[in-house]
Scaffold this active site. Structure first.
Site, PDB file in Angstrom:
ATOM      1  CD  GLU A  81      72.075  44.736  79.197  1.00  0.00           C
ATOM      2  OE1 GLU A  81      72.753  45.425  79.723  1.00  0.00           O
ATOM      3  OE2 GLU A  81      71.042  44.884  78.802  1.00  0.00           O
ATOM      4  CE  LYS A  84      73.957  48.790  78.393  1.00  0.00           C
ATOM      5  NZ  LYS A  84      73.054  48.348  79.100  1.00  0.00           N
ATOM      6  CB  CYS A 121      70.933  46.770  76.419  1.00  0.00           C
ATOM      7  SG  CYS A 121      69.037  46.793  77.116  1.00  0.00           S
TER       8      CYS A 121
END
Length: 277
Positions: free
Chosen positions: A45, A116, A159
């Site tokens: 990321e 995300k 993440c």
């Protein structure tokens, strides 16, 4: 080496606000991984830019084009499947971006992308305050499952998503055999939670986990945990990149996923009707 296995690489870099040097470091690690025979490679990321959020927002238009071009060039040049693990894309409202992960084929075309969903809004005891929702819009589409012919089916995430098992359950239910979890995990939370969360996602979904990572100090007090990893469907850590820039490289094998899912058929034993809303 069997007929069905292939090498995967979870790259580990220390990105800063210097885009050119970030790309140079990323290419160096991609080249090293392909020399070792990796066919599926993931960047972490924020691989292209890790700096002030307002600056990232300002640069996002230009940066999203640069990232897409970089990933296209790299996948073609090194003839690999390449994941850009999270880069800013303008959300269209001038005040927000999407944090996008995109998987590129060897021909340089995007074969799947994901924005995300879970945003990191956390005030940590180490003095760092994170509020991703101030500049990032949450993705509103389900994460894709990408069938890479001859390799395996890949599920995407980014993440902080790793703390939400329902996302990975959705991916495994829909055929994912390998879960990609690119991250810039904080040093503070990483030391206690990173590896255990990755192993849990691998074990409960009987799937490989490939987790590229940021490492070291990026700016000010912003520090990442490192330890990019490849984990097998039994939860065994096959490779750990430690703290330095480099890569975790290990074989993945869809035949092994099948075998472990037969030995430990927990996905088949689920009683979803009891827990349905």
């Amino acid at each position: 080496k069997t007929l069905t296995d292939f090498l995967v690489a979870a790259l580990q870099i220390t990105s800063t606000s210097n885009i050119d040097s970030n790309f140079a470091e990323a290419e160096e690690q991609i080249e090293l991984a392909t020399r070792r025979g990796a066919e599926l490679i993931g960047l972490p990321e924020n691989f292209a830019f890790l700096g002030d959020d307002s600056e990232k927002l300002k640069l996002s238009g230009e940066l999203s084009i640069k990232c897409a071009n970089f990933l296209k060039t790299m996948s073609q040049r090194y003839q690999v499947f390449l994941l850009g693990g999270g880069y800013p894309v303008p959300a269209g409202d001038d005040t927000h971006i999407l944090n996008r992960s995109a998987l590129f084929g060897k021909d340089g075309l995007i074969i799947g992308q994901y924005d995300k969903i879970h945003l990191f809004d956390v005030d940590l005891p180490d003095g760092n305050l994170y509020k991703e929702s101030a500049t990032i819009l949450s993705g509103s589409e389900k994460p894709p499952i990408i069938d890479i012919p001859g390799l395996c089916k890949v599920g995407l995430s980014i993440c902080y998503d790793v703390r939400f098992p329902e996302l990975y359950r959705y991916l495994s239910e829909n055929g994912a055999e390998l879960l990609m979890i690119p991250a810039a995990f904080t040093a503070f939370t990483g030391k206690d939670h990173w590896q255990i969360l990755l192993q849990a996602r691998a074990i409960e979904n009987t799937a490989y986990v490939v987790a590229p990572a940021q490492t070291g100090i990026h700016y000010g007090r912003r520090q990442s945990h490192g330890h990019a990893m490849v984990i097998d469907p039994w939860g065994t850590v096959l490779s750990d990149a430690g703290k330095t820039q480099g890569a975790a490289i290990a074989p993945a094998d869809k035949a092994r996923v099948k075998k472990i899912r037969e030995q430990m058929p927990s996905l088949k034993h689920r009683k979803t009707n009891i827990f349905a809303k």
